[in-house]
Design a protein around this motif. Structure first.
Motif, PDB file in Angstrom:
ATOM      1  N   LEU A  45       4.265  -0.504   6.208  1.00 49.80           N
ATOM      2  CA  LEU A  45       3.639  -1.319   5.791  1.00 49.80           C
ATOM      3  C   LEU A  45       3.480  -2.771   6.147  1.00 49.80           C
ATOM      4  N   SER A  46       2.809  -3.726   5.576  1.00 53.31           N
ATOM      5  CA  SER A  46       2.823  -4.989   6.104  1.00 53.31           C
ATOM      6  C   SER A  46       3.900  -6.167   5.525  1.00 53.31           C
ATOM      7  N   PRO A  47       4.593  -7.099   6.088  1.00 50.65           N
ATOM      8  CA  PRO A  47       5.206  -7.694   5.535  1.00 50.65           C
ATOM      9  C   PRO A  47       5.325  -7.970   3.914  1.00 50.65           C
ATOM     10  N   ARG A  48       3.660  -8.591   3.831  1.00 52.94           N
ATOM     11  CA  ARG A  48       3.089  -8.913   2.316  1.00 52.94           C
ATOM     12  C   ARG A  48       3.186  -8.515   1.429  1.00 52.94           C
ATOM     13  N   ASP A  49       3.343  -6.950   1.572  1.00 52.26           N
ATOM     14  CA  ASP A  49       3.451  -6.018   0.838  1.00 52.26           C
ATOM     15  C   ASP A  49       4.733  -5.978   0.316  1.00 52.26           C
ATOM     16  N   ILE A  50       5.700  -6.528   0.545  1.00 52.77           N
ATOM     17  CA  ILE A  50       7.364  -6.815  -0.192  1.00 52.77           C
ATOM     18  C   ILE A  50       6.885  -7.720  -1.475  1.00 52.77           C
ATOM     19  N   ASP A  51       7.403  -7.192  -2.513  1.00 55.52           N
ATOM     20  CA  ASP A  51       7.360  -7.773  -3.545  1.00 55.52           C
ATOM     21  C   ASP A  51       8.954  -7.774  -3.753  1.00 55.52           C
ATOM     22  N   GLY A  52       9.584  -6.906  -3.535  1.00 62.49           N
ATOM     23  CA  GLY A  52      11.189  -7.470  -4.220  1.00 62.49           C
ATOM     24  C   GLY A  52      12.151  -8.125  -2.897  1.00 62.49           C
ATOM     25  N   ILE A  53      13.469  -8.446  -2.949  1.00 66.29           N
ATOM     26  CA  ILE A  53      14.316  -8.880  -2.079  1.00 66.29           C
ATOM     27  C   ILE A  53      15.624  -9.170  -2.328  1.00 66.29           C
ATOM     28  N   ILE A  54      16.695  -8.402  -2.000  1.00 65.18           N
ATOM     29  CA  ILE A  54      17.873  -8.490  -2.179  1.00 65.18           C
ATOM     30  C   ILE A  54      18.398  -9.065  -1.316  1.00 65.18           C
ATOM     31  N   PRO A  55      18.713  -9.825  -0.469  1.00 61.09           N
ATOM     32  CA  PRO A  55      19.822 -10.490   0.804  1.00 61.09           C
ATOM     33  C   PRO A  55      20.791  -9.791   0.266  1.00 61.09           C
ATOM     34  N   ILE A  56      21.735  -9.462   1.651  1.00 53.19           N
ATOM     35  CA  ILE A  56      23.012  -8.379   1.726  1.00 53.19           C
ATOM     36  C   ILE A  56      23.854 -10.112   2.950  1.00 53.19           C
ATOM     37  N   GLY A  57      25.018  -9.676   1.894  1.00 52.40           N
ATOM     38  CA  GLY A  57      26.023 -10.841   2.527  1.00 52.40           C
ATOM     39  C   GLY A  57      26.348 -12.264   2.275  1.00 52.40           C
TER      40      GLY A  57
ATOM     41  N   THR B  33       8.368 -17.044   2.828  1.00 55.86           N
ATOM     42  CA  THR B  33       7.682 -18.681   3.245  1.00 55.86           C
ATOM     43  C   THR B  33       7.500 -17.947   4.434  1.00 55.86           C
ATOM     44  N   ASN B  34       8.012 -16.858   5.763  1.00 56.83           N
ATOM     45  CA  ASN B  34       8.515 -16.450   6.772  1.00 56.83           C
ATOM     46  C   ASN B  34       7.220 -15.714   6.447  1.00 56.83           C
ATOM     47  N   PHE B  35       7.214 -14.271   6.074  1.00 52.09           N
ATOM     48  CA  PHE B  35       5.969 -13.193   5.804  1.00 52.09           C
ATOM     49  C   PHE B  35       5.366 -13.633   5.207  1.00 52.09           C
ATOM     50  N   GLY B  36       4.902 -14.799   4.112  1.00 53.22           N
ATOM     51  CA  GLY B  36       3.733 -14.777   3.701  1.00 53.22           C
ATOM     52  C   GLY B  36       3.758 -14.277   2.746  1.00 53.22           C
ATOM     53  N   ILE B  37       4.853 -14.174   1.073  1.00 52.29           N
ATOM     54  CA  ILE B  37       4.251 -12.551   0.591  1.00 52.29           C
ATOM     55  C   ILE B  37       3.338 -13.710  -0.646  1.00 52.29           C
ATOM     56  N   PRO B  38       2.509 -12.873  -0.916  1.00 50.73           N
ATOM     57  CA  PRO B  38       1.976 -13.829  -1.917  1.00 50.73           C
ATOM     58  C   PRO B  38       2.701 -13.272  -3.326  1.00 50.73           C
ATOM     59  N   ASP B  39       3.436 -13.024  -3.635  1.00 51.97           N
ATOM     60  CA  ASP B  39       4.186 -12.509  -4.988  1.00 51.97           C
ATOM     61  C   ASP B  39       4.946 -11.954  -5.339  1.00 51.97           C
ATOM     62  N   LEU B  40       6.030 -12.422  -4.753  1.00 49.74           N
ATOM     63  CA  LEU B  40       7.491 -11.736  -5.391  1.00 49.74           C
ATOM     64  C   LEU B  40       8.261 -11.993  -6.516  1.00 49.74           C
ATOM     65  N   ARG B  41       8.344 -10.566  -6.435  1.00 46.91           N
ATOM     66  CA  ARG B  41       7.833 -10.312  -8.013  1.00 46.91           C
ATOM     67  C   ARG B  41      10.273  -9.901  -8.788  1.00 46.91           C
ATOM     68  N   PHE B  42      10.296  -9.724  -7.525  1.00 47.12           N
ATOM     69  CA  PHE B  42      12.644  -9.225  -7.543  1.00 47.12           C
ATOM     70  C   PHE B  42      12.845  -9.659  -6.858  1.00 47.12           C
TER      71      PHE B  42
ATOM     72  N   ILE C 207      12.099  -0.649  -8.818  1.00 47.91           N
ATOM     73  CA  ILE C 207      10.930  -0.032  -8.786  1.00 47.91           C
ATOM     74  C   ILE C 207      10.773   0.796 -10.162  1.00 47.91           C
ATOM     75  N   SER C 208      11.683   1.255 -10.950  1.00 51.10           N
ATOM     76  CA  SER C 208      11.722   2.492 -11.806  1.00 51.10           C
ATOM     77  C   SER C 208      11.624   1.332 -13.636  1.00 51.10           C
ATOM     78  N   ALA C 209      11.415   0.443 -13.256  1.00 44.74           N
ATOM     79  CA  ALA C 209      11.022   0.147 -14.369  1.00 44.74           C
ATOM     80  C   ALA C 209       9.999  -1.198 -14.227  1.00 44.74           C
ATOM     81  N   GLY C 210       8.961  -0.183 -13.025  1.00 44.79           N
ATOM     82  CA  GLY C 210       7.323  -1.123 -13.114  1.00 44.79           C
ATOM     83  C   GLY C 210       7.405  -2.568 -12.607  1.00 44.79           C
ATOM     84  N   ILE C 211       8.441  -3.222 -12.683  1.00 42.17           N
ATOM     85  CA  ILE C 211       8.678  -4.881 -11.782  1.00 42.17           C
ATOM     86  C   ILE C 211       8.283  -5.055 -10.360  1.00 42.17           C
ATOM     87  N   CYS C 212       8.574  -4.017  -9.594  1.00 40.67           N
ATOM     88  CA  CYS C 212       8.014  -4.093  -8.336  1.00 40.67           C
ATOM     89  C   CYS C 212       7.756  -3.007  -7.128  1.00 40.67           C
TER      90      CYS C 212
END
Lengths: 383, 140
Positions: free
Chosen positions: A42-54, A65-74, A96-101
C-alpha cells in the motif's frame, strides 16, 4: 455478527531491536509503519484508520500529517498496556467490518532512554492512582513487585518452581538467538537462571523482560480485500480482550492467579471455532516467565496449577509440542509491548519465519498482557 | 538518603490517612448495604450507593501472598533491601498490602496469621506493617 475471518493482517513491519537506539520513539514508529505499509503493498496515503499503541504512541494526527493521509475515517486508543496491540486488532476488525474504514495502521515504538521505562509508568497512569497511593509508599515500586505475589501464591498452592520458570526463559533465549533480530544473544541454562540475581522474590533477573528500543507496526485490512494484496493472507479467526476482576488493584483481586485473558480465551477460541490442541505456534506475552505459565492455564492449554509441569521438557521450544515465542519474546528479543508477538505470528503463518519457522504452521495465536492483568488473545490462520 | 515516595491523599481517602497517623486501620463500609471495601472507592460495587462510613478493622489477618524485594527499585529504599511486602486477607474480608516485620520472610506460608500496625516514618507517612499474630507492639 461474528468478526471471525472478517479481517486480515496484511502488513507487518519492525525496526532493528537494540538498547540505546539513536532514534527517538516517533522515528521508530514511522520507520516500522512505513515498512508495514510497504509490506502490504500500500501507499501511506491508503491508510484510513489508526490505533496508536502505548503511552509513547504518537497521536493519529502525527501520522496523518507525515503521511499526507487525505481522509482518516477511524482513530481509537486501546488502553490495555501490553494487551493493547491485540485489543487494537479487535477494534480494527470491528471498524473495517462495519464499513467505517479499509486499512488500519497499528503503530508502536519506544525509546526507553526517553522516559518510557515499563518499570515506572504505572505510577504515571491515572487508572492506577490507588496503587500509587497505598502501595508505592510501602516500597512497591515496580510492576515486578506487583506481579511477584501472583507467582508466589501459584508456587505455594501448586508447587510451581523457579526451575520451571527457567524453562520459559531458556526457550525464549534459544529462539532469540536463532531469530537474529534480538537484543539477547547469549545462550542460558537452568543454572544460569538459578544463579541470576534475585530481583523481587520469586523473580530472578532472567525471569524479567528487557527494556529495549525499537518499533513494530501492523496493517489490518478486510480479509476479502487481502486476497488481492501483496502477501499470503493471514486471517484473524478469533480476537477478544478480557479485563481481570479488580482491574486497578492486584492486592484486592479475589483470585490473583487468574488474569484477564481467562475471560478473553473462551470468546476468542469460540469465535475461531478451534481449541488449544489445534494451535501450532504460540506467541505469548512474556513480561515475566510466570506470566506465560499463568496464561497457558487461563487459555486452557492445561488446568490451573499445571502450567509449571506443562512447560517442562522443552514443550515451548522449537521442535516441542507448542513452539512459543519463536522471536524470543519480551524476555530475549525486545520489549515492544507485545506488538512484536503479533508481527512474529503473522510471519510464521505466512511461512516467512526464517530459522525459527515452525514447519507447516497454519494456525497460531498471540496474546497480550497489560498493566495489572488486562488480557487479549488473537487466533490467526493462513487462508 | 533519597526521599521516599509519599501518599497523595484525596478527599475520598483522607479519613484513612488521618486514622493511620494515629495507628488505626480504617476501611470503608457502605452506608446502605453494609459491604466493606478497600481501597477507598466512591461507590459501593454491590448496591451502588454513594453513602459511606468508616469502620476500624481488627488488624487481624492471614497471609495471602508475598514478595521480597532485593533490587533497589527506588533510591529511598536503598537502605532497606531486602524487604518483604505481604498481601494479607484481613478478617473483615478485604485485603491490605503491608511491610513484613518481626519475622523472616523465609518462614512465611499461605494463611500465616498476622496483625497490623502502623509505623510513622520520618517524613510523616504512616506505613502499614504486619507482624506475626500475638506479637503486636505499640510504636505510634
Amino acid at each position: 455478527m461474528s468478526l471471525k475471518g472478517k479481517g486480515a493482517v496484511t502488513g507487518i513491519g519492525e525496526t532493528d531491536y537494540m538498547r540505546a537506539s539513536p532514534k527517538d520513539a516517533f522515528e521508530l514508529q514511522i520507520e516500522a509503519s512505513l515498512k508495514a505499509i510497504a509490506d502490504a503493498g500500500l501507499s501511506p496515503r491508503d491508510i484510513d484508520g489508526i490505533i496508536p499503541i502505548g503511552i509513547t504512541g504518537a497521536p493519529a494526527e502525527a501520522f496523518v500529517t507525515n503521511f499526507g493521509i487525505p481522509d482518516l475515517r477511524f482513530s481509537a486508543i486501546t488502553p490495555l498496556g501490553g494487551a493493547s496491540g491485540i485489543a487494537a486488532l479487535q477494534a480494527a476488525v470491528a471498524a473495517i467490518s462495519a464499513g467505517i474504514c479499509n486499512h488500519v495502521l497499528i503503530p508502536s515504538g519506544r525509546n526507553v532512554s526517553s522516559g518510557a521505562r515499563a518499570g515506572v509508568r504505572i505510577h504515571q497512569m491515572p487508572q492506577f492512582h490507588l496503587v500509587t497511593e497505598f502501595e508505592y509508599p510501602l516500597g512497591a515500586i515496580s510492576p515486578a513487585q506487583l506481579y511477584a505475589p501472583m507467582a508466589r501464591r501459584h508456587m505455594e498452592l501448586y508447587g510451581t518452581t523457579s526451575r520451571q520458570f527457567a524453562e520459559v526463559a531458556i526457550a525464549m533465549r534459544e529462539h532469540a538467538i536463532l531469530h537474529g533480530n534480538a537484543v539477547m544473544k547469549k545462550p542460558i541454562t537452568v543454572e544460569d537462571h538459578q544463579n541470576s540475581r534475585m530481583i523481587t522474590d520469586p523473580f530472578r533477573l532472567l525471569d524479567c523482560s528487557l527494556e529495549s528500543d525499537g518499533g513494530a507496526a501492523l496493517v489490518v485490512s478486510a480479509a476479502e480485500r487481502a486476497r488481492d494484496m501483496r502477501q499470503p493472507v493471514v486471517e484473524i479467526l478469533g480476537v477478544a480482550e478480557g479485563h481481570p476482576d479488580s482491574p486497578s488493584s492486584i492486592t484486592q483481586r479475589p483470585d490473583i492467579t487468574r488474569l484477564g485473558i481467562a475471560k478473553a480465551a473462551p470468546k476468542a477460541f469460540g469465535m475461531a471455532g478451534v481449541t488449544p490442541e489445534d494451535i501450532q505456534v504460540a506467541e505469548i506475552y512474556d513480561c515475566f516467565t510466570y506470566i506465560v505459565i499463568c496464561q497457558l492455564e487461563d487459555m486452557g492449554f492445561c488446568k490451573k496449577g499445571e502450567g509449571g509441569a506443562f512447560v517442562e521438557g522443552g514443550r515451548l521450544r522449537l521442535g516441542g509440542a507448542l513452539p512459543t515465542n519463536t522471536h524470543g519474546g519480551l524476555l530475549s528479543q525486545a520489549h515492544m509491548l507485545g506488538m512484536n508477538h503479533i508481527v512474529e505470528l503473522v510471519r510464521q503463518l505466512r511461512g516467512q519465519g526464517g530459522r525459527t519457522q515452525v514447519a507447516d504452521a497454519r494456525l497460531g495465536l498471540a496474546t497480550g498482557y497489560g498493566d495489572l492483568g488486562d488480557g487479549a488473545l488473537t487466533i490467526m490462520a493462513r487462508a | 538518603m533519597a526521599a521516599k515516595p509519599e501518599p497523595h491523599e484525596t478527599e475520598l481517602s483522607r479519613p484513612y490517612w488521618d486514622a493511620a497517623r494515629k495507628g488505626v486501620l480504617l476501611i470503608q463500609k457502605c452506608a446502605n448495604c453494609g459491604k466493606l471495601r478497600h481501597y477507598p472507592q466512591l461507590v459501593c460495587d454491590r448496591c451502588h450507593s454513594l453513602g459511606v462510613e468508616w469502620v476500624e478493622a481488627s488488624g487481624k489477618g492471614e497471609v495471602h501472598s508475598w514478595t521480597v524485594a532485593h533490587h533497589v527499585f527506588h533510591p529511598g529504599f536503598a537502605g532497606e533491601v531486602p524487604y518483604a511486602l505481604v498481601t494479607v486477607d484481613l478478617a473483615e474480608g478485604v485485603r491490605a498490602l503491608g511491610r513484613l516485620e518481626g519475622m523472616e520472610a523465609g518462614a512465611l506460608r499461605l494463611g500465616f496469621p498476622v496483625e497490623a500496625g502502623f509505623h510513622v516514618e520520618e517524613n510523616g507517612t504512616p506505613v502499614l506493617r504486619f507482624r506475626p499474630a500475638g506479637t503486636r507492639r505499640n510504636d505510634r
